[in-house]
Design a protein around this motif. Structure first.
Motif, PDB file in Angstrom:
ATOM      1  N   VAL A 128       0.844  -1.191   0.000  1.00  0.00           N
ATOM      2  CA  VAL A 128       0.000   0.000   0.000  1.00  0.00           C
ATOM      3  C   VAL A 128       0.882   1.244   0.000  1.00  0.00           C
ATOM      4  CG1 VAL A 128      -1.879   1.222   1.164  1.00  0.00           C
ATOM      5  CG2 VAL A 128      -1.754  -1.285   1.307  1.00  0.00           C
ATOM      6  N   GLN A 129       0.696   2.090  -1.018  1.00  0.00           N
ATOM      7  CA  GLN A 129       1.447   3.342  -1.118  1.00  0.00           C
ATOM      8  C   GLN A 129       0.796   4.405  -0.233  1.00  0.00           C
ATOM      9  OE1 GLN A 129       4.316   3.333  -2.704  1.00  0.00           O
ATOM     10  NE2 GLN A 129       3.939   1.268  -3.481  1.00  0.00           N
ATOM     11  N   GLN A 130       1.528   5.450   0.049  1.00  0.00           N
ATOM     12  CA  GLN A 130       1.045   6.516   0.919  1.00  0.00           C
ATOM     13  C   GLN A 130      -0.277   7.103   0.437  1.00  0.00           C
ATOM     14  OE1 GLN A 130       4.164   9.235   1.837  1.00  0.00           O
ATOM     15  NE2 GLN A 130       3.427   9.426   3.927  1.00  0.00           N
ATOM     16  N   GLY A 131      -0.491   7.227  -0.861  1.00  0.00           N
ATOM     17  CA  GLY A 131      -1.733   7.775  -1.399  1.00  0.00           C
ATOM     18  C   GLY A 131      -2.892   6.802  -1.395  1.00  0.00           C
ATOM     19  N   GLY A 132      -2.654   5.559  -0.968  1.00  0.00           N
ATOM     20  CA  GLY A 132      -3.718   4.565  -0.906  1.00  0.00           C
ATOM     21  C   GLY A 132      -3.716   3.552  -2.038  1.00  0.00           C
ATOM     22  N   GLU A 133      -2.858   3.728  -3.036  1.00  0.00           N
ATOM     23  CA  GLU A 133      -2.777   2.761  -4.136  1.00  0.00           C
ATOM     24  C   GLU A 133      -2.342   1.409  -3.580  1.00  0.00           C
ATOM     25  OE1 GLU A 133      -0.081   1.886  -8.071  1.00  0.00           O
ATOM     26  OE2 GLU A 133      -0.241   3.955  -7.367  1.00  0.00           O
ATOM     27  N   ARG A 134      -3.059   0.347  -3.984  1.00  0.00           N
ATOM     28  CA  ARG A 134      -2.811  -0.996  -3.474  1.00  0.00           C
ATOM     29  C   ARG A 134      -2.419  -1.932  -4.606  1.00  0.00           C
ATOM     30  NH1 ARG A 134      -5.450  -2.057   1.321  1.00  0.00           N
ATOM     31  NH2 ARG A 134      -6.087  -4.137   0.735  1.00  0.00           N
ATOM     32  N   LYS A 135      -1.477  -2.821  -4.298  1.00  0.00           N
ATOM     33  CA  LYS A 135      -1.058  -3.830  -5.280  1.00  0.00           C
ATOM     34  C   LYS A 135      -0.950  -5.171  -4.563  1.00  0.00           C
ATOM     35  CE  LYS A 135       2.578  -5.045  -8.518  1.00  0.00           C
ATOM     36  NZ  LYS A 135       3.859  -4.649  -9.109  1.00  0.00           N
ATOM     37  N   LEU A 136      -1.580  -6.194  -5.135  1.00  0.00           N
ATOM     38  CA  LEU A 136      -1.490  -7.540  -4.574  1.00  0.00           C
ATOM     39  C   LEU A 136      -0.062  -8.051  -4.760  1.00  0.00           C
ATOM     40  CD1 LEU A 136      -3.105  -9.906  -3.283  1.00  0.00           C
ATOM     41  CD2 LEU A 136      -3.445 -10.750  -5.617  1.00  0.00           C
ATOM     42  N   VAL A 137       0.621  -8.374  -3.658  1.00  0.00           N
ATOM     43  CA  VAL A 137       2.012  -8.827  -3.737  1.00  0.00           C
ATOM     44  C   VAL A 137       2.176 -10.292  -3.323  1.00  0.00           C
ATOM     45  CG1 VAL A 137       2.962  -6.498  -3.474  1.00  0.00           C
ATOM     46  CG2 VAL A 137       2.615  -7.930  -1.432  1.00  0.00           C
ATOM     47  N   ALA A 138       1.177 -10.842  -2.631  1.00  0.00           N
ATOM     48  CA  ALA A 138       1.247 -12.251  -2.224  1.00  0.00           C
ATOM     49  C   ALA A 138      -0.167 -12.793  -2.061  1.00  0.00           C
ATOM     50  CB  ALA A 138       2.021 -12.400  -0.921  1.00  0.00           C
ATOM     51  N   ASN A 139      -0.299 -14.084  -2.344  1.00  0.00           N
ATOM     52  CA  ASN A 139      -1.593 -14.755  -2.243  1.00  0.00           C
ATOM     53  C   ASN A 139      -1.340 -16.180  -1.777  1.00  0.00           C
ATOM     54  OD1 ASN A 139      -4.365 -15.137  -2.556  1.00  0.00           O
ATOM     55  ND2 ASN A 139      -4.148 -15.821  -4.661  1.00  0.00           N
ATOM     56  N   GLY A 140      -2.191 -16.683  -0.907  1.00  0.00           N
ATOM     57  CA  GLY A 140      -1.979 -18.033  -0.426  1.00  0.00           C
ATOM     58  C   GLY A 140      -3.221 -18.655   0.167  1.00  0.00           C
ATOM     59  N   GLN A 141      -3.014 -19.842   0.693  1.00  0.00           N
ATOM     60  CA  GLN A 141      -4.081 -20.593   1.340  1.00  0.00           C
ATOM     61  C   GLN A 141      -3.517 -21.247   2.593  1.00  0.00           C
ATOM     62  OE1 GLN A 141      -7.004 -22.626  -1.109  1.00  0.00           O
ATOM     63  NE2 GLN A 141      -6.712 -24.451   0.145  1.00  0.00           N
ATOM     64  N   GLN A 142      -4.372 -21.421   3.577  1.00  0.00           N
ATOM     65  CA  GLN A 142      -3.935 -21.889   4.884  1.00  0.00           C
ATOM     66  C   GLN A 142      -4.970 -22.841   5.480  1.00  0.00           C
ATOM     67  OE1 GLN A 142      -4.464 -18.769   7.795  1.00  0.00           O
ATOM     68  NE2 GLN A 142      -2.526 -19.283   8.741  1.00  0.00           N
ATOM     69  N   THR A 143      -4.481 -23.829   6.208  1.00  0.00           N
ATOM     70  CA  THR A 143      -5.343 -24.723   6.981  1.00  0.00           C
ATOM     71  C   THR A 143      -4.994 -24.540   8.448  1.00  0.00           C
ATOM     72  OG1 THR A 143      -5.347 -26.322   5.166  1.00  0.00           O
ATOM     73  CG2 THR A 143      -6.066 -27.122   7.324  1.00  0.00           C
ATOM     74  N   LEU A 144      -6.045 -24.388   9.264  1.00  0.00           N
ATOM     75  CA  LEU A 144      -5.874 -24.175  10.702  1.00  0.00           C
ATOM     76  C   LEU A 144      -6.643 -25.239  11.464  1.00  0.00           C
ATOM     77  CD1 LEU A 144      -6.708 -20.719   9.738  1.00  0.00           C
ATOM     78  CD2 LEU A 144      -4.680 -21.005  11.145  1.00  0.00           C
ATOM     79  N   ILE A 145      -6.198 -25.515  12.668  1.00  0.00           N
ATOM     80  CA  ILE A 145      -6.888 -26.466  13.527  1.00  0.00           C
ATOM     81  C   ILE A 145      -7.365 -25.771  14.786  1.00  0.00           C
ATOM     82  CG2 ILE A 145      -4.780 -27.283  14.689  1.00  0.00           C
ATOM     83  CD1 ILE A 145      -6.109 -30.124  14.658  1.00  0.00           C
ATOM     84  N   ARG A 146      -8.577 -26.109  15.174  1.00  0.00           N
ATOM     85  CA  ARG A 146      -9.146 -25.612  16.436  1.00  0.00           C
ATOM     86  C   ARG A 146      -8.792 -26.603  17.523  1.00  0.00           C
ATOM     87  NH1 ARG A 146     -15.517 -24.914  16.803  1.00  0.00           N
ATOM     88  NH2 ARG A 146     -15.464 -27.076  17.437  1.00  0.00           N
ATOM     89  N   VAL A 147      -8.179 -26.120  18.598  1.00  0.00           N
ATOM     90  CA  VAL A 147      -7.806 -26.974  19.721  1.00  0.00           C
ATOM     91  C   VAL A 147      -8.393 -26.404  21.001  1.00  0.00           C
ATOM     92  CG1 VAL A 147      -5.661 -27.796  18.642  1.00  0.00           C
ATOM     93  CG2 VAL A 147      -5.604 -25.762  20.078  1.00  0.00           C
ATOM     94  N   ASN A 148      -8.585 -27.282  21.992  1.00  0.00           N
ATOM     95  CA  ASN A 148      -9.044 -26.815  23.291  1.00  0.00           C
ATOM     96  C   ASN A 148      -7.958 -26.016  23.960  1.00  0.00           C
ATOM     97  OD1 ASN A 148     -11.578 -27.999  23.095  1.00  0.00           O
ATOM     98  ND2 ASN A 148     -10.839 -29.944  23.910  1.00  0.00           N
ATOM     99  N   ARG A 149      -8.353 -24.964  24.660  1.00  0.00           N
ATOM    100  CA  ARG A 149      -7.383 -24.162  25.409  1.00  0.00           C
ATOM    101  C   ARG A 149      -6.741 -25.066  26.442  1.00  0.00           C
ATOM    102  NH1 ARG A 149     -10.234 -19.264  27.039  1.00  0.00           N
ATOM    103  NH2 ARG A 149      -9.764 -18.661  24.904  1.00  0.00           N
ATOM    104  N   PRO A 150      -5.419 -24.958  26.625  1.00  0.00           N
ATOM    105  CA  PRO A 150      -4.749 -25.790  27.651  1.00  0.00           C
ATOM    106  C   PRO A 150      -5.450 -25.652  29.001  1.00  0.00           C
ATOM    107  CG  PRO A 150      -3.135 -24.592  26.354  1.00  0.00           C
ATOM    108  CD  PRO A 150      -4.486 -24.085  25.943  1.00  0.00           C
ATOM    109  N   GLY A 151      -5.655 -26.785  29.654  1.00  0.00           N
ATOM    110  CA  GLY A 151      -6.346 -26.795  30.937  1.00  0.00           C
ATOM    111  C   GLY A 151      -7.847 -26.917  30.828  1.00  0.00           C
ATOM    112  N   GLN A 152      -8.371 -27.004  29.597  1.00  0.00           N
ATOM    113  CA  GLN A 152      -9.831 -27.093  29.392  1.00  0.00           C
ATOM    114  C   GLN A 152     -10.244 -28.533  29.307  1.00  0.00           C
ATOM    115  OE1 GLN A 152     -12.053 -24.415  29.123  1.00  0.00           O
ATOM    116  NE2 GLN A 152     -10.326 -23.150  29.728  1.00  0.00           N
TER     117      GLN A 152
END
Length: 152
Positions: A128-152
């Protein structure tokens, strides 16, 4: 944009939980990253330009770019998780599409497929430039896991 999350903000309790977790991340603090927006299933993280986050040519370093993308996706998923759970990244892939330049970069994590155990997110990073101009520089995909909070 026809993105319904653009007009929404996450519930204040969810926002507080996300911000408290983010504040405990040493790497994000070290990099100087901050959360710019929290919506249901969508989080924006901004990283200002400074020499400490660049590589030898003056572009944002791929490690810094990837780190904020990973956190943006993780927190996007976390906005949809129950209060007594936590989030961990299982895997992510990121394509660096162009040299990352600008006043700052902004990572946007968006939940594509929420799940009880695994959640998949889209990752986008914009220069993002100071004037607000935006350029896509990276793109990806992610997998996340939901876990119980420690002690739960």
């Amino acid at each position: 944009m026809d993105d319904p999350t653009q007009a929404q903000q996450a519930d204040p309790k969810v926002q507080a939980r996300i911000r408290a977790s983010f504040d405990r991340q040493g790497l994000m603090s070290h990099l100087g990253a901050r959360i710019a927006r929290i919506a249901p299933g969508r989080v924006h993280i901004v990283l200002p330009a400074r020499p400490e986050v660049t590589q030898q040519h003056g572009y944002f370093h791929a490690g810094a770019t990837s780190a904020i993308a990973d956190s943006a996706g993780g927190y996007a998923a976390y906005t949809l998780f129950p209060e007594d759970t936590e989030v961990l990244t299982v895997e992510y892939k990121i394509n660096l599409l162009a040299p990352a330049t600008g006043d700052h970069i902004e990572a946007i994590g968006t939940v594509l497929k929420p799940g009880r155990t695994l959640t998949v997110c889209q990752l986008e990073v914009f220069g993002v430039q100071q004037g607000g101009e935006r350029k896509l520089v990276a793109n990806g995909q992610q997998t996340l896991i939901r876990v119980n909070r420690p002690g739960q």
